[in-house]
Design a protein around this motif. Structure first.
Motif, mmCIF file in Angstrom:
data_model
loop_
_atom_site.group_PDB
_atom_site.id
_atom_site.type_symbol
_atom_site.label_atom_id
_atom_site.label_comp_id
_atom_site.label_asym_id
_atom_site.label_seq_id
_atom_site.Cartn_x
_atom_site.Cartn_y
_atom_site.Cartn_z
ATOM 1 N N ILE A 124 0.795 -1.239 0.021
ATOM 2 C CA ILE A 124 -0.094 0.093 -0.097
ATOM 3 C C ILE A 124 0.869 1.191 -0.053
ATOM 4 O O ILE A 124 0.813 2.317 -0.621
ATOM 5 N N SER A 125 1.812 1.067 0.909
ATOM 6 C CA SER A 125 2.715 2.528 0.676
ATOM 7 C C SER A 125 3.593 2.616 -0.595
ATOM 8 O O SER A 125 3.873 3.802 -0.919
ATOM 9 N N GLN A 126 4.056 1.483 -1.376
ATOM 10 C CA GLN A 126 4.554 1.811 -2.633
ATOM 11 C C GLN A 126 3.514 2.236 -3.485
ATOM 12 O O GLN A 126 3.984 3.164 -4.192
ATOM 13 N N GLN A 127 2.304 1.785 -3.479
ATOM 14 C CA GLN A 127 1.153 2.468 -4.402
ATOM 15 C C GLN A 127 0.957 3.914 -3.844
ATOM 16 O O GLN A 127 0.859 4.826 -4.888
ATOM 17 N N LYS A 128 1.005 4.306 -2.578
ATOM 18 C CA LYS A 128 0.795 5.629 -2.428
ATOM 19 C C LYS A 128 1.866 6.700 -2.875
ATOM 20 O O LYS A 128 1.868 7.779 -3.360
ATOM 21 N N ILE A 129 3.181 5.862 -2.602
ATOM 22 C CA ILE A 129 4.474 6.879 -3.159
ATOM 23 C C ILE A 129 4.359 6.962 -4.598
ATOM 24 O O ILE A 129 4.560 7.999 -5.044
ATOM 25 N N TYR A 130 4.004 6.189 -5.349
ATOM 26 C CA TYR A 130 3.933 6.213 -6.928
ATOM 27 C C TYR A 130 2.728 7.042 -7.034
ATOM 28 O O TYR A 130 2.837 8.062 -8.122
ATOM 29 N N ASN A 131 1.574 7.286 -6.717
ATOM 30 C CA ASN A 131 0.772 8.245 -6.881
ATOM 31 C C ASN A 131 0.926 9.613 -6.302
ATOM 32 O O ASN A 131 0.636 10.484 -7.194
ATOM 33 N N LEU A 132 1.692 9.570 -5.327
ATOM 34 C CA LEU A 132 1.952 10.955 -4.830
ATOM 35 C C LEU A 132 2.976 11.514 -5.872
ATOM 36 O O LEU A 132 2.949 12.862 -6.213
ATOM 37 N N ARG A 133 4.229 10.880 -6.324
ATOM 38 C CA ARG A 133 5.069 11.452 -7.137
ATOM 39 C C ARG A 133 4.449 11.824 -8.593
ATOM 40 O O ARG A 133 4.905 12.461 -8.986
ATOM 41 N N LYS A 134 3.515 10.800 -9.004
ATOM 42 C CA LYS A 134 2.783 11.161 -10.151
ATOM 43 C C LYS A 134 1.985 12.530 -10.072
ATOM 44 O O LYS A 134 1.902 13.325 -10.952
ATOM 45 N N GLY A 135 1.395 12.470 -8.928
ATOM 46 C CA GLY A 135 0.598 13.973 -8.772
ATOM 47 C C GLY A 135 1.490 15.154 -8.612
ATOM 48 O O GLY A 135 0.942 16.159 -9.040
ATOM 49 N N ILE A 136 2.620 14.780 -7.771
ATOM 50 C CA ILE A 136 3.446 16.046 -7.862
ATOM 51 C C ILE A 136 3.954 16.413 -9.384
ATOM 52 O O ILE A 136 4.195 17.644 -9.724
ATOM 53 N N GLU A 255 -3.898 11.789 -3.947
ATOM 54 C CA GLU A 255 -3.973 10.670 -3.600
ATOM 55 C C GLU A 255 -4.545 9.714 -4.499
ATOM 56 O O GLU A 255 -5.227 8.489 -4.137
ATOM 57 N N LYS A 256 -5.008 9.993 -5.645
ATOM 58 C CA LYS A 256 -5.840 9.167 -6.838
ATOM 59 C C LYS A 256 -5.140 8.001 -6.987
ATOM 60 O O LYS A 256 -3.941 7.984 -7.188
ATOM 61 N N ASP A 257 -5.829 6.970 -7.106
ATOM 62 C CA ASP A 257 -5.492 5.588 -7.458
ATOM 63 C C ASP A 257 -5.250 5.600 -9.003
ATOM 64 O O ASP A 257 -6.027 5.658 -9.699
ATOM 65 N N GLN A 258 -3.834 5.472 -9.343
ATOM 66 C CA GLN A 258 -3.417 5.297 -10.835
ATOM 67 C C GLN A 258 -3.641 4.074 -11.362
ATOM 68 O O GLN A 258 -3.458 3.829 -12.578
ATOM 69 N N ASN A 259 -3.947 3.031 -10.588
ATOM 70 C CA ASN A 259 -4.100 1.629 -10.964
ATOM 71 C C ASN A 259 -2.924 1.055 -11.716
ATOM 72 O O ASN A 259 -2.991 0.235 -12.734
ATOM 73 N N ILE A 260 -1.894 1.519 -11.210
ATOM 74 C CA ILE A 260 -0.444 0.825 -11.658
ATOM 75 C C ILE A 260 0.143 0.086 -10.707
ATOM 76 O O ILE A 260 0.130 0.327 -9.362
ATOM 77 N N THR A 261 0.351 -1.288 -10.980
ATOM 78 C CA THR A 261 0.820 -2.152 -9.996
ATOM 79 C C THR A 261 2.098 -2.736 -10.550
ATOM 80 O O THR A 261 2.241 -3.215 -11.701
ATOM 81 N N THR A 262 3.094 -2.954 -9.598
ATOM 82 C CA THR A 262 4.287 -3.618 -10.014
ATOM 83 C C THR A 262 4.538 -4.737 -9.024
ATOM 84 O O THR A 262 3.587 -4.837 -7.930
ATOM 85 N N HIS A 263 5.386 -5.483 -8.968
ATOM 86 C CA HIS A 263 5.768 -6.436 -8.082
ATOM 87 C C HIS A 263 5.846 -6.191 -6.567
ATOM 88 O O HIS A 263 5.524 -6.954 -5.699
ATOM 89 N N LYS A 264 6.272 -4.893 -6.433
ATOM 90 C CA LYS A 264 6.412 -4.314 -4.906
ATOM 91 C C LYS A 264 4.968 -3.867 -4.318
ATOM 92 O O LYS A 264 4.959 -3.603 -3.182
ATOM 93 N N MET A 265 3.998 -3.524 -5.365
ATOM 94 C CA MET A 265 2.793 -3.198 -4.773
ATOM 95 C C MET A 265 1.928 -4.243 -4.855
ATOM 96 O O MET A 265 0.778 -4.021 -4.735
ATOM 97 N N LYS A 266 2.129 -5.473 -4.432
ATOM 98 C CA LYS A 266 1.157 -6.703 -4.700
ATOM 99 C C LYS A 266 1.497 -7.703 -3.386
ATOM 100 O O LYS A 266 2.724 -7.493 -2.764
ATOM 101 N N ASN A 267 0.400 -8.310 -2.682
ATOM 102 C CA ASN A 267 0.727 -9.050 -1.685
ATOM 103 C C ASN A 267 0.739 -10.609 -2.357
ATOM 104 O O ASN A 267 0.977 -10.606 -3.414
#
Length: 490
Positions: A124-136, A255-267
């Motif tokens: 979840i934190s990896q997803q949040k980091i990606y969304n935050l950097r993309k939003g910035i 904080e918008k979910d970009q629906n981008i997933t990598t191996h670090k963003m998966k359980n």
């Protein structure tokens, strides 16, 4: 719980908490230096920067927690041995394993909590980091322009600047812009000596003003005859302005979910499903490509075992196969100019097939790398939880053996062991990513290397033995001369 167990647990928790806070503080500062170019001087709100660092903390915990367990266990048992508390325990009939009983339970629970953290919190934190950097990046266009390299923007535009300066890095020097068409072809090139990003509060238009530059555009004629002439348009300008619509960018939700997933963003559950899907997709791609190459080469399809074989034609005791020309005489069936055409056609076909194989090989390697990363990411979650337990059994007996507390020698030993553990994991992960070793081995190698060391140190500390004493250089030289002297006397 007995008084002794509470006392040992209290001392360990005190060292664990203090070590965790200090190490996390150090790793956060190291992370700030890594992302200083993305955060500093961009006009970002201080709350956004704190949120960015907060989302990075779970990922840092993956590195801090094993080192904290190792350091706190060395500090705790090293202090016990230095203050002769451990000797008093042994005199009372309490062995090393008995004194570690409460801590073993705590570290086991910590391992389970670590797995939950790696499986649920870190993705979840990896997803949040990606969304935050993309939003910035979308909210602050100047923040994504890195000096000296091409920066990709939406709409097929690439911008390269030599230097940024001024308020919020809005002034640009030596600007080079490539604009691609709908087919991805680099059609327009714009170069200017200086540039400026201009925007007004409440306005949805961002202006990119270029000064003292050149404009080149490759025209796309409709007539096939005109295409052979390669028409283009070229001009010099004093001022050229780009207008960029920010109506959608200004409404960007960080904080918008970009629906981008990598191996670090998966359980683990998602990784298991995707590993099966990736394996099936890779097999389909390889089989389809293999079939395509076989058809292009004109390879014959193998007959099934139950297929009835065709009987050879017999004529004057000679089979049909005997009537075919030999390989050396095959070209002799054709005229000389036809032979040249056949050879050239064979060369072109072979060259095309080799080019296809080389191009597909890189795609298959990338697919294999993604597949290996998913397997490694899944097993690293288990290995991280197990490593906390293993490193405890390395640090606790090691502290009892060295008999030193404080932050001097124990800190040095803990850092050396952790660096060995960490770099083994990094090298193994890189090798597994390229397919040189199995991804499961890449995820577990550092933990498996530490396991024999933990068993060895625990046995030595239980038997009240010190570290293995290696003979010094002086003793080796003395034994060598002594043996030589005995041989001479004999």
């Amino acid at each position: 719980m007995r008084i002794l167990d509470r006392y040992i647990l209290y001392r360990f928790l005190f060292n664990f908490t203090s070590s965790f806070v200090i190490l996390m503080f150090i790793f956060i500062f190291q992370t700030i230096w890594l992302f200083i170019d993305d955060l500093a001087g961009k006009g970002l709100d201080f709350f956004i920067i704190l949120k960015f660092l907060f989302y990075l903390m779970p990922d840092l915990t993956e590195k801090v927690l094993p080192l904290t367990v190792l350091l706190s266990s060395i500090l705790t048992f090293g202090t016990f041995a230095e203050n002769y508390e451990f000797a008093a325990m042994k005199a009372s009939g309490i062995s090393l394993q008995r004194s570690m009983k409460s801590l073993i339970v705590f570290v086991t629970l910590l391992g389970g909590l670590t797995f939950y953290f790696a499986n649920d919190v870190i993705p979840i934190s990896q997803q949040k980091i990606y969304n935050l950097r993309k939003g910035i990046a979308q909210l602050k266009p100047a923040a994504v322009i890195t000096e000296g390299v091409f920066n990709d923007f939406e709409g097929g535009m690439n911008i390269k600047v030599k230097r940024k300066h001024g308020d919020e890095d809005r002034l640009l020097e030596d600007v080079l812009i490539h604009v691609k068409d709908a087919r991805g072809i680099n059609k327009t090139v714009i170069q200017s000596e200086t540039g400026e990003l201009v925007s007004e509060e409440g306005n949805d238009i961002l202006q990119l003003i270029l000064r003292d530059g050149h404009y080149y555009d490759a025209s796309t004629p409709t007539s096939p005859k005109k295409k052979k002439k390669y028409p283009f348009a070229k001009a010099d300008f004093d001022v050229y302005t780009f207008n960029i619509d920010l109506s959608e960018v200004n409404n960007q939700d960080l904080e918008k979910d970009q629906n981008i997933t990598t191996h670090k963003m998966k359980n683990v559950g998602r990784l298991r499903h995707d590993i099966d899907s990736l394996r099936d997709d890779n097999l389909k791609v390889i089989q389809a490509f293999s079939k395509n190459i076989s058809n292009r080469m004109g390879a014959f399809v193998k007959l099934r075992p139950n297929t009835v074989a065709v009987k050879p034609m017999v004529h004057d005791t000679l089979t049909y196969a005997d009537s075919l020309p030999s390989r050396k005489g095959f070209l002799g069936l054709f005229k000389e100019w036809e032979q040249v055409q056949l050879i050239n056609s064979a060369k072109n076909s072979t060259s095309n097939i080799l080019s296809s194989v080389k191009g597909k090989r890189q795609e298959i390697r990338n697919r294999k790398k993604i597949y290996n990363l998913h397997i490694s990411a899944m097993h690293k979650k288990y290995a991280l939880a197990f490593s906390c337990i293993i490193l405890f059994f390395v640090g606790a007996p090691l502290g009892a053996i060295i008999r030193k507390g404080g932050i001097g020698l124990p800190m040095v030993i803990a850092i050396i062991l952790f660096l060995v553990y960490y770099f083994l994991g990094v090298f193994a992960e890189n090798y597994s990513k390229e397919g040189n070793i199995h991804p499961i081995m890449g995820a577990w190698l550092s933990t498996l290397v530490m396991m024999p060391l933990g068993i060895f140190l625990t046995r030595r500390a239980t038997a009240d033995k010190g570290m293995v004493k290696l003979p010094s250089f002086k003793e080796l030289i003395g034994d060598l001369f002594k043996r030589k002297k005995n041989k001479e006397e004999d």
